[in-house]
Design a protein around this motif. Structure first.
Motif, mmCIF file in Angstrom:
data_model
loop_
_atom_site.group_PDB
_atom_site.id
_atom_site.type_symbol
_atom_site.label_atom_id
_atom_site.label_comp_id
_atom_site.label_asym_id
_atom_site.label_seq_id
_atom_site.Cartn_x
_atom_site.Cartn_y
_atom_site.Cartn_z
ATOM 1 N N ILE A 27 8.919 9.001 -5.126
ATOM 2 C CA ILE A 27 9.911 8.355 -4.254
ATOM 3 C C ILE A 27 9.241 7.768 -3.016
ATOM 4 N N THR A 28 8.304 8.520 -2.441
ATOM 5 C CA THR A 28 7.570 8.040 -1.265
ATOM 6 C C THR A 28 6.815 6.754 -1.584
ATOM 7 N N GLY A 29 6.142 6.739 -2.727
ATOM 8 C CA GLY A 29 5.391 5.551 -3.124
ATOM 9 C C GLY A 29 6.277 4.349 -3.336
ATOM 10 N N ILE A 30 7.392 4.554 -4.031
ATOM 11 C CA ILE A 30 8.326 3.450 -4.292
ATOM 12 C C ILE A 30 8.926 2.941 -2.987
ATOM 13 N N ILE A 74 -4.730 0.169 5.464
ATOM 14 C CA ILE A 74 -4.785 1.573 5.880
ATOM 15 C C ILE A 74 -3.383 2.152 6.015
ATOM 16 N N ALA A 75 -2.485 1.396 6.625
ATOM 17 C CA ALA A 75 -1.108 1.866 6.832
ATOM 18 C C ALA A 75 -0.402 2.121 5.506
ATOM 19 N N ILE A 76 -0.529 1.176 4.588
ATOM 20 C CA ILE A 76 0.163 1.305 3.301
ATOM 21 C C ILE A 76 -0.444 2.427 2.463
ATOM 22 N N GLY A 77 -1.771 2.484 2.386
ATOM 23 C CA GLY A 77 -2.432 3.480 1.553
ATOM 24 C C GLY A 77 -2.242 4.904 2.029
ATOM 25 N N SER A 78 -2.304 5.113 3.342
ATOM 26 C CA SER A 78 -2.172 6.477 3.873
ATOM 27 C C SER A 78 -0.730 6.958 3.861
ATOM 28 N N ALA A 79 0.225 6.024 3.766
ATOM 29 C CA ALA A 79 1.639 6.411 3.771
ATOM 30 C C ALA A 79 2.235 6.505 2.371
ATOM 31 N N SER A 80 1.761 5.673 1.453
ATOM 32 C CA SER A 80 2.437 5.613 0.146
ATOM 33 C C SER A 80 1.496 5.528 -1.052
ATOM 34 N N HIS A 81 0.311 6.082 -0.915
ATOM 35 C CA HIS A 81 -0.675 6.303 -2.001
ATOM 36 C C HIS A 81 -0.799 5.134 -2.997
#
Length: 230
Positions: free
Chosen positions: A157-160, A183-190
């Motif tokens: 759910i976090t990733g989506i 960095i923002a996208i990868g560290s927040a939503s794998h």
């Protein structure tokens, strides 16, 4: 029909792949971020299981083979990072600082929400690995005594959610630097968020790929500390 489906060893694999392909096709047709292929696949699998009265355990017996590909798929994300290695070297301090900030912000938010909603310890540790890839998050949750199946659902759910909202959040905060975006996208939503980062550009995708690996390692360590705070 039910007997035929439940007796099939590869039922889960076939259903998962077909529903994901349908999700990809539908996403290309409508071109709206909320219709993420993974989200559509999850919903389609649920509908299939309900319509044909198939137990989740029977579906999982075949679908589990796809899970074996999670780790190598995550490792393959190192390829775009290798292609942008020189850029990483020049901005190493900023990149590491950004990833560390992302990890501790995520875990601190979980701690605050757990206190507000009065979660017990098991519920709390279940949510701690929500922003890292499933391959690592499952191990962290199991080690801390959380509900692993719920952890998997929360990670997805976090990733989506990250995939869907990435563009809007970046515009809202006027983030235009490609490295910062990744960095923002990868560290927040794998990994799911990384798919969005790769759509934005090669640099964004490379930095997001790096964030997955480093965030995973930092979360393994930080989760042990945060688990003792509640």
């Amino acid at each position: 029909m039910k007997s035929f489906l439940t007796d099939s060893v590869f039922l889960g694999v076939v259903v998962s792949l077909l529903t994901y392909e349908f999700g990809l096709w539908f996403k290309k047709k409508v071109k709206i971020a909320i219709f993420n292929p993974l989200l559509i696949s999850v919903i389609a699998v649920m509908v299939f299981l309900v319509v044909f009265h198939i137990d989740y355990a029977d579906y999982q017996e075949g679908a589990k083979y796809i899970s074996y590909l999670l780790t190598p798929a995550t490792v393959c994300l190192a390829v775009p990072l290798y292609e942008q290695f020189e850029l990483l070297r020049k901005n190493l301090k900023a990149v590491i600082a950004g990833i560390i900030s992302g990890v501790f912000t995520s875990m601190t938010c979980i701690l605050v929400l757990a206190l507000l909603f009065r979660f017990d310890h098991q519920q709390y540790v279940t949510l701690l690995p929500k922003s890292i890839t499933t391959a690592i998050g499952m191990g962290v949750s199991e080690e801390l005594g959380g509900y692993v199946t719920i952890t998997v659902a929360v990670i997805i759910i976090t990733g989506i959610f990250g995939y869907i909202t990435a563009d809007a959040v970046l515009k809202l905060f006027h983030i235009e630097e490609p490295i910062a975006k990744g960095i923002a996208i990868g560290s927040a939503s794998h990994a799911v968020g990384t798919a969005k980062a790769m759509e934005l550009g090669e640099i964004e995708g490379a930095m997001s790929s790096l964030s997955i690996a480093v965030s995973g390692i930092l979360t393994v360590v930080a989760a042990m500390v945060y688990a003792n705070l509640l």
